[in-house]
Motif scaffolding. Sequence first.
Motif, PDB file in Angstrom:
ATOM      1  N   ALA A 196       0.798  -1.268  -0.051  1.00  0.00           N
ATOM      2  CA  ALA A 196      -0.116   0.049   0.022  1.00  0.00           C
ATOM      3  C   ALA A 196       0.922   1.434   0.009  1.00  0.00           C
ATOM      4  O   ALA A 196       0.277   2.368  -0.448  1.00  0.00           O
ATOM      5  N   ALA A 197       2.035   1.155   0.659  1.00  0.00           N
ATOM      6  CA  ALA A 197       2.718   2.323   0.640  1.00  0.00           C
ATOM      7  C   ALA A 197       3.809   2.612  -0.612  1.00  0.00           C
ATOM      8  O   ALA A 197       4.147   3.434  -0.747  1.00  0.00           O
ATOM      9  N   ASP A 198       4.168   1.551  -1.133  1.00  0.00           N
ATOM     10  CA  ASP A 198       5.020   1.678  -2.291  1.00  0.00           C
ATOM     11  C   ASP A 198       4.210   0.593  -3.558  1.00  0.00           C
ATOM     12  O   ASP A 198       4.563  -0.354  -4.149  1.00  0.00           O
ATOM     13  N   PRO A 199       3.080   1.240  -3.920  1.00  0.00           N
ATOM     14  CA  PRO A 199       2.253   0.389  -4.955  1.00  0.00           C
ATOM     15  C   PRO A 199       2.521   0.364  -6.391  1.00  0.00           C
ATOM     16  O   PRO A 199       2.474  -0.668  -6.745  1.00  0.00           O
ATOM     17  N   ILE A 200       3.202   1.371  -6.766  1.00  0.00           N
ATOM     18  CA  ILE A 200       3.776   1.174  -8.333  1.00  0.00           C
ATOM     19  C   ILE A 200       4.875   0.257  -8.258  1.00  0.00           C
ATOM     20  O   ILE A 200       4.783  -1.096  -9.390  1.00  0.00           O
ATOM     21  N   VAL A 212      15.015  -1.755  -3.521  1.00  0.00           N
ATOM     22  CA  VAL A 212      14.578  -2.615  -2.451  1.00  0.00           C
ATOM     23  C   VAL A 212      15.212  -4.415  -2.541  1.00  0.00           C
ATOM     24  O   VAL A 212      15.535  -4.773  -1.658  1.00  0.00           O
ATOM     25  N   PRO A 213      15.564  -4.479  -3.980  1.00  0.00           N
ATOM     26  CA  PRO A 213      16.389  -6.135  -4.235  1.00  0.00           C
ATOM     27  C   PRO A 213      17.597  -6.107  -3.477  1.00  0.00           C
ATOM     28  O   PRO A 213      18.068  -7.164  -3.177  1.00  0.00           O
ATOM     29  N   PHE A 214      18.327  -5.041  -3.296  1.00  0.00           N
ATOM     30  CA  PHE A 214      19.847  -5.180  -2.828  1.00  0.00           C
ATOM     31  C   PHE A 214      19.781  -5.924  -1.311  1.00  0.00           C
ATOM     32  O   PHE A 214      19.169  -5.245  -0.457  1.00  0.00           O
ATOM     33  N   THR A 215      20.724  -6.526  -0.811  1.00  0.00           N
ATOM     34  CA  THR A 215      21.021  -6.808   0.160  1.00  0.00           C
ATOM     35  C   THR A 215      21.821  -5.930   1.082  1.00  0.00           C
ATOM     36  O   THR A 215      22.914  -5.044   0.423  1.00  0.00           O
ATOM     37  N   ALA A 216      21.369  -5.684   2.189  1.00  0.00           N
ATOM     38  CA  ALA A 216      22.269  -4.592   3.064  1.00  0.00           C
ATOM     39  C   ALA A 216      23.794  -4.903   2.982  1.00  0.00           C
ATOM     40  O   ALA A 216      24.714  -4.044   3.040  1.00  0.00           O
ATOM     41  N   SER A 217      24.218  -6.133   3.316  1.00  0.00           N
ATOM     42  CA  SER A 217      25.436  -6.718   3.408  1.00  0.00           C
ATOM     43  C   SER A 217      26.303  -6.370   2.107  1.00  0.00           C
ATOM     44  O   SER A 217      27.279  -5.871   2.197  1.00  0.00           O
ATOM     45  N   SER A 218      25.919  -6.571   0.869  1.00  0.00           N
ATOM     46  CA  SER A 218      26.360  -6.225  -0.172  1.00  0.00           C
ATOM     47  C   SER A 218      26.546  -4.765  -0.557  1.00  0.00           C
ATOM     48  O   SER A 218      27.633  -4.239  -1.178  1.00  0.00           O
ATOM     49  N   LEU A 219      25.749  -3.885  -0.091  1.00  0.00           N
ATOM     50  CA  LEU A 219      25.705  -2.460  -0.153  1.00  0.00           C
ATOM     51  C   LEU A 219      26.942  -2.061   0.786  1.00  0.00           C
ATOM     52  O   LEU A 219      27.691  -0.895   0.470  1.00  0.00           O
ATOM     53  N   ASP A 236       8.667  11.409  -5.271  1.00  0.00           N
ATOM     54  CA  ASP A 236       8.549  10.189  -5.979  1.00  0.00           C
ATOM     55  C   ASP A 236       7.789   9.278  -5.531  1.00  0.00           C
ATOM     56  O   ASP A 236       7.723   8.838  -4.429  1.00  0.00           O
ATOM     57  N   ARG A 237       6.674   8.836  -6.416  1.00  0.00           N
ATOM     58  CA  ARG A 237       5.867   7.887  -5.963  1.00  0.00           C
ATOM     59  C   ARG A 237       5.935   6.576  -6.764  1.00  0.00           C
ATOM     60  O   ARG A 237       5.539   5.502  -6.539  1.00  0.00           O
ATOM     61  N   PHE A 238       6.920   6.774  -7.789  1.00  0.00           N
ATOM     62  CA  PHE A 238       7.088   5.529  -8.658  1.00  0.00           C
ATOM     63  C   PHE A 238       7.949   4.425  -7.696  1.00  0.00           C
ATOM     64  O   PHE A 238       7.850   3.258  -7.705  1.00  0.00           O
ATOM     65  N   LEU A 239       8.999   4.961  -7.068  1.00  0.00           N
ATOM     66  CA  LEU A 239       9.807   4.394  -6.230  1.00  0.00           C
ATOM     67  C   LEU A 239      10.233   5.219  -5.041  1.00  0.00           C
ATOM     68  O   LEU A 239      10.850   5.840  -4.712  1.00  0.00           O
ATOM     69  N   VAL A 240       9.369   4.976  -3.894  1.00  0.00           N
ATOM     70  CA  VAL A 240       8.997   5.747  -2.723  1.00  0.00           C
ATOM     71  C   VAL A 240      10.409   5.950  -2.166  1.00  0.00           C
ATOM     72  O   VAL A 240      11.169   4.554  -1.772  1.00  0.00           O
ATOM     73  N   PRO A 241      11.154   7.065  -2.016  1.00  0.00           N
ATOM     74  CA  PRO A 241      12.511   7.246  -1.450  1.00  0.00           C
ATOM     75  C   PRO A 241      13.005   6.418  -0.378  1.00  0.00           C
ATOM     76  O   PRO A 241      14.080   5.661  -0.190  1.00  0.00           O
ATOM     77  N   ARG A 242      12.222   6.246   0.721  1.00  0.00           N
ATOM     78  CA  ARG A 242      12.528   5.535   1.999  1.00  0.00           C
ATOM     79  C   ARG A 242      12.806   4.145   2.026  1.00  0.00           C
ATOM     80  O   ARG A 242      13.306   3.639   2.556  1.00  0.00           O
ATOM     81  N   PHE A 243      12.174   3.664   0.897  1.00  0.00           N
ATOM     82  CA  PHE A 243      12.132   2.233   0.644  1.00  0.00           C
ATOM     83  C   PHE A 243      13.445   1.870  -0.455  1.00  0.00           C
ATOM     84  O   PHE A 243      13.867   0.760  -0.688  1.00  0.00           O
ATOM     85  N   HIS A 244      13.740   2.925  -1.199  1.00  0.00           N
ATOM     86  CA  HIS A 244      14.793   2.488  -2.264  1.00  0.00           C
ATOM     87  C   HIS A 244      15.711   3.646  -2.068  1.00  0.00           C
ATOM     88  O   HIS A 244      16.891   3.018  -1.775  1.00  0.00           O
ATOM     89  N   ALA A 245      15.906   4.646  -2.523  1.00  0.00           N
ATOM     90  CA  ALA A 245      17.109   5.705  -2.604  1.00  0.00           C
ATOM     91  C   ALA A 245      17.654   5.745  -1.328  1.00  0.00           C
ATOM     92  O   ALA A 245      18.637   5.731  -0.948  1.00  0.00           O
ATOM     93  N   GLU A 246      16.805   6.009  -0.115  1.00  0.00           N
ATOM     94  CA  GLU A 246      17.369   6.513   1.206  1.00  0.00           C
ATOM     95  C   GLU A 246      17.939   4.974   1.836  1.00  0.00           C
ATOM     96  O   GLU A 246      18.794   5.200   2.596  1.00  0.00           O
TER      97      GLU A 246
END
Length: 342
Positions: free
Chosen positions: A200-204, A238-245, A260-270
Amino acid sequence: MRKALVRPALLLASSLLLCFQALASEAGWRQIRIPGAAPDDAPTVVALYYPTQAPARATAMGPFTVRAAIQAAPEDKVKGLILLSHGLGGTELGHSSLAEALARDGYLVAALRHPGDNWQDGSLLKKGAAAYFGERPRQASRVIDALLQDPLWKDRIARDERGYRIGALGHSAGGYTVLALAGGQADLSRITTHCTSERAADPIFCGVNRGDAPPASLLPSLRDPRVRAVVSMAPAGVPFTASSLAQVRVPTRIYEAERDRFLVPRFHAEWVASNMPAAELRRIPNAWHFAFMDTPSMPIQTPDGNIADDPPGFDRQVFLARLGREIQDFFDKALSGEARPQ
């Protein structure tokens, strides 16, 4: 006597300035096709932007405009190679203003049209998440392979004791692609988990990626050690593992669009930036997802509306001009060694 010396000095300075201006580069443009990895695979179409002394002109190419000298002769040397990866269903022409700015600054920019994931062909996503997130970085690496073997370009690209000076720039799914080249590793089960709890928070994102992970969810590392610096704009993170980053050490700048509504920043860029010690995060106020693309001359509809639309008060042309200068400066420093990996 002092006055007599001043005039020749001023004339010399003026002459040097005129010479410098005469040597300033424009952007050249040409298209190449790189054969697929297998005989039956479609070729990869690549738009090359590069420095040239020929005059540039505006040329409409579908809904986008290229401002470059078509088929012009390139300069003898370029400062480096920048791989440019577009987003989901995109085009190699959608970020022309950024590519042209880099070309005028002395870089060879290779903007690929991702086979199976472009405005003409969406077959790659239909093959599943493993094919999509695995093949995109491989396609990018194959473009680098081809250019480093191309007689026209391989001796023009600057190199130093570390090898060729190569960077990567990407938007949206292209942002994912260049982060994978830097060493980010995808675990596709993270999409399932994310979309189960945050649909619901990252629908696209969750609508495009249904979250059905295959049995083998952890993709192999697709890191390309030749890529020495990365700019990732509004990435799918979202797909990336924290350990690899956490293991990525190449200089990295991440841009997020605040609205950004396409890729909500808190789940993706941030989220990506928070797990990457070498990353610098820059937020673009009042921007939507497609702010990083050139404005097309016709409506192009997406799950988030028309690519050409911007929030009230956001000037995309002014932003892209500033962004081009910022990205030039980033790659100049990162590829020259001024921005050392941490």
